[in-house]
Design an enzyme around this catalytic site. Structure first.
Site, PDB file in Angstrom:
ATOM      1  N   HIS A 173       4.666   0.203   0.159  1.00  0.00           N
ATOM      2  CA  HIS A 173       5.448  -0.581   1.111  1.00  0.00           C
ATOM      3  C   HIS A 173       4.595  -1.698   1.694  1.00  0.00           C
ATOM      4  O   HIS A 173       3.370  -1.715   1.553  1.00  0.00           O
ATOM      5  CB  HIS A 173       6.034   0.302   2.220  1.00  0.00           C
ATOM      6  CG  HIS A 173       5.034   1.125   2.955  1.00  0.00           C
ATOM      7  ND1 HIS A 173       4.516   2.297   2.435  1.00  0.00           N
ATOM      8  CD2 HIS A 173       4.434   0.958   4.160  1.00  0.00           C
ATOM      9  CE1 HIS A 173       3.648   2.816   3.299  1.00  0.00           C
ATOM     10  NE2 HIS A 173       3.572   2.025   4.343  1.00  0.00           N
ATOM     11  N   ASP A 194       0.549   4.974   1.881  1.00  0.00           N
ATOM     12  CA  ASP A 194      -0.202   5.401   3.062  1.00  0.00           C
ATOM     13  C   ASP A 194      -1.361   6.335   2.702  1.00  0.00           C
ATOM     14  O   ASP A 194      -1.198   7.330   1.983  1.00  0.00           O
ATOM     15  CB  ASP A 194       0.736   6.130   4.049  1.00  0.00           C
ATOM     16  CG  ASP A 194       1.663   5.161   4.776  1.00  0.00           C
ATOM     17  OD1 ASP A 194       1.316   3.977   4.906  1.00  0.00           O
ATOM     18  OD2 ASP A 194       2.735   5.611   5.227  1.00  0.00           O
ATOM     19  N   ARG A 197       5.203   6.630  13.588  1.00  0.00           N
ATOM     20  CA  ARG A 197       5.248   7.272  12.279  1.00  0.00           C
ATOM     21  C   ARG A 197       4.693   8.681  12.365  1.00  0.00           C
ATOM     22  O   ARG A 197       3.715   8.918  13.078  1.00  0.00           O
ATOM     23  CB  ARG A 197       4.388   6.446  11.318  1.00  0.00           C
ATOM     24  CG  ARG A 197       4.365   6.935   9.894  1.00  0.00           C
ATOM     25  CD  ARG A 197       3.445   6.051   9.060  1.00  0.00           C
ATOM     26  NE  ARG A 197       2.099   6.627   9.009  1.00  0.00           N
ATOM     27  CZ  ARG A 197       1.019   5.980   8.536  1.00  0.00           C
ATOM     28  NH1 ARG A 197       1.136   4.737   8.113  1.00  0.00           N
ATOM     29  NH2 ARG A 197      -0.153   6.565   8.510  1.00  0.00           N
ATOM     30  N   HIS A 208       0.829  -1.204   0.000  1.00  0.00           N
ATOM     31  CA  HIS A 208       0.000   0.000   0.000  1.00  0.00           C
ATOM     32  C   HIS A 208       0.859   1.247   0.000  1.00  0.00           C
ATOM     33  O   HIS A 208       2.032   1.210   0.353  1.00  0.00           O
ATOM     34  CB  HIS A 208      -0.935   0.016   1.216  1.00  0.00           C
ATOM     35  CG  HIS A 208      -0.200   0.136   2.520  1.00  0.00           C
ATOM     36  ND1 HIS A 208       0.448  -0.933   3.102  1.00  0.00           N
ATOM     37  CD2 HIS A 208       0.015   1.193   3.334  1.00  0.00           C
ATOM     38  CE1 HIS A 208       1.027  -0.536   4.224  1.00  0.00           C
ATOM     39  NE2 HIS A 208       0.785   0.756   4.396  1.00  0.00           N
TER      40      HIS A 208
HETATM   41 FE   LIG Z   1       1.918   2.067   5.732  1.00  0.00          FE
END
Ligand SMILES: [Fe+2]
Length: 346
Positions: A266, A107, A281, A105
């Site tokens: 990723h 993000d 993150r 995917h």
């Molecule tokens: Fe992700």
């Protein structure tokens, strides 16, 4: 492995390529809010060239330092539906609490102006496994034979966070069987169901490169029905996932990875059983994608869009949040504690 040095107009970074087509390790940089402008410019240039950058030994970074560094590269934004871990911008991915992002995917592509970059730091890792793989979506586009490039450029895909999430739980039956976790995940992650139409080929606003824009949130192709739609997505997604276009990173505690979310997908490898894995993150506000014809992405649902990241500029959201915090503080000092739920899904 050879060491290459990338030169910019103002400063040098010492880089080691991490794979042939994507990824570089950056040496001798201590990340934080006090980095000089020329170093930040060099990091940005390297990011656009290599798509994902790795920095070892950044244990000194806490949430505040993480955010301060993020602000040098852009404007942090929260997740459109999942509350932050620190009350600000930190999105926590705790394998013991959430569903694991073991699918390809980019993000947050279910909103129009999805993040331009993500900065991830590793806090706790399993004894083995738990690596992350990134793919270069510009190289994937370049790999397409000419007729498929033409076809891809003509297509628009609908991305949504409201897809068959149960299917994505199939690889973790212990979570899928836990109705409480599954329901909590759905309530939080899909608390608002977004549908956004993106071009399948996005022109990168900085590099001008053409990138395939697909991944797990892409659920169908506009104007193409059912099985044909899925077949088209699978056809192009296969080029993204080609191992030649990827880099795999084996994390150490203290590592930081930064990726260009407009030029990569990723996959968090779920091969560590019940061992803990904790990463945090911060994502940076993105811009509205355009296809090769200049047509922008557009929100399809909901009809009345909430004021969240990806739909409202980060500066406006930050001002609103500050005002809301003032009002809340004035109204009820010491009111109930906030409940934080994490979901391992970007
Ligand atoms: Fe992700």
């Amino acid at each position: 492995m050879s060491t290459a040095t990338t030169t910019t107009a103002t400063t040098d970074l010492r880089l080691t390529p991490a794979a042939g087509r994507i990824g570089a390790i950056v040496h001798d940089v201590r990340l934080g809010g006090e980095l000089p402008a020329e170093t930040v410019a060099a990091i940005e240039a390297a990011l656009y060239e290599h798509k994902v950058l790795f920095f070892r030994d950044q244990q000194h970074l806490d949430d505040a330092g993480h955010e301060a560094f993020a602000r040098l590269l852009g404007h942090p934004v929260g997740h459109p539906t999942v509350p932050s871990a620190d009350g600000r911008y930190v999105f926590e991915l705790d394998a013991t609490k959430g569903v694991r992002a073991n699918n390809w995917h980019t993000d947050v592509t279910f909103v129009p102006s999805y993040p331009k970059a993500s900065i991830l730091r590793a806090l706790e890792l399993p004894p083995a496994g738990g690596s992350t793989v990134w793919a270069n979506t510009a190289a994937a586009y370049q790999d397409l034979p000419e007729p498929l490039k033409v076809l891809a450029e003509s297509l628009r895909a609908v991305h949504t966070n409201d897809y068959d999430y149960a299917a994505s739980l199939a690889l973790r039956p212990e979570l899928a069987d836990n109705a409480e976790i599954a329901n909590l995940f759905r309530q939080v992650f899909v608390s608002t169901a977004f549908k956004t139409e993106h071009p399948v080929v996005r022109v990168h606003p900085v590099t001008g490169e053409k990138n395939l824009l697909l991944g797990a949130f892409a659920q169908r192709i506009q104007g193409v029905a059912g099985a044909d739609s899925k077949a088209l997505i699978a056809l192009f997604q296969r080029y993204v996932e080609r191992l030649e276009n990827t880099v795999r990173w084996d994390w150490q505690v203290g590592d930081v990875a930064i990726w260009d979310n407009r030029a990569t997908q990723h996959y968090a490898v779920n091969d560590y059983g019940d061992e803990p894995r904790l990463v945090r993150r911060i994502t940076l506000d993105g811009d509205l994608p355009v296809g090769v014809d200049g047509a922008p992405s557009r929100l399809l649902e909901p009809a009345e869009p909430p004021r969240v990241a990806g739909l409202v500029p980060a500066e406006e959201l930050e001002t609103e949040a500050a005002e809301a915090a003032k009002v809340a503080a004035a109204q009820a000092a010491g009111a109930g504690a906030a409940v934080t739920v994490t979901a391992d899904r970007g």
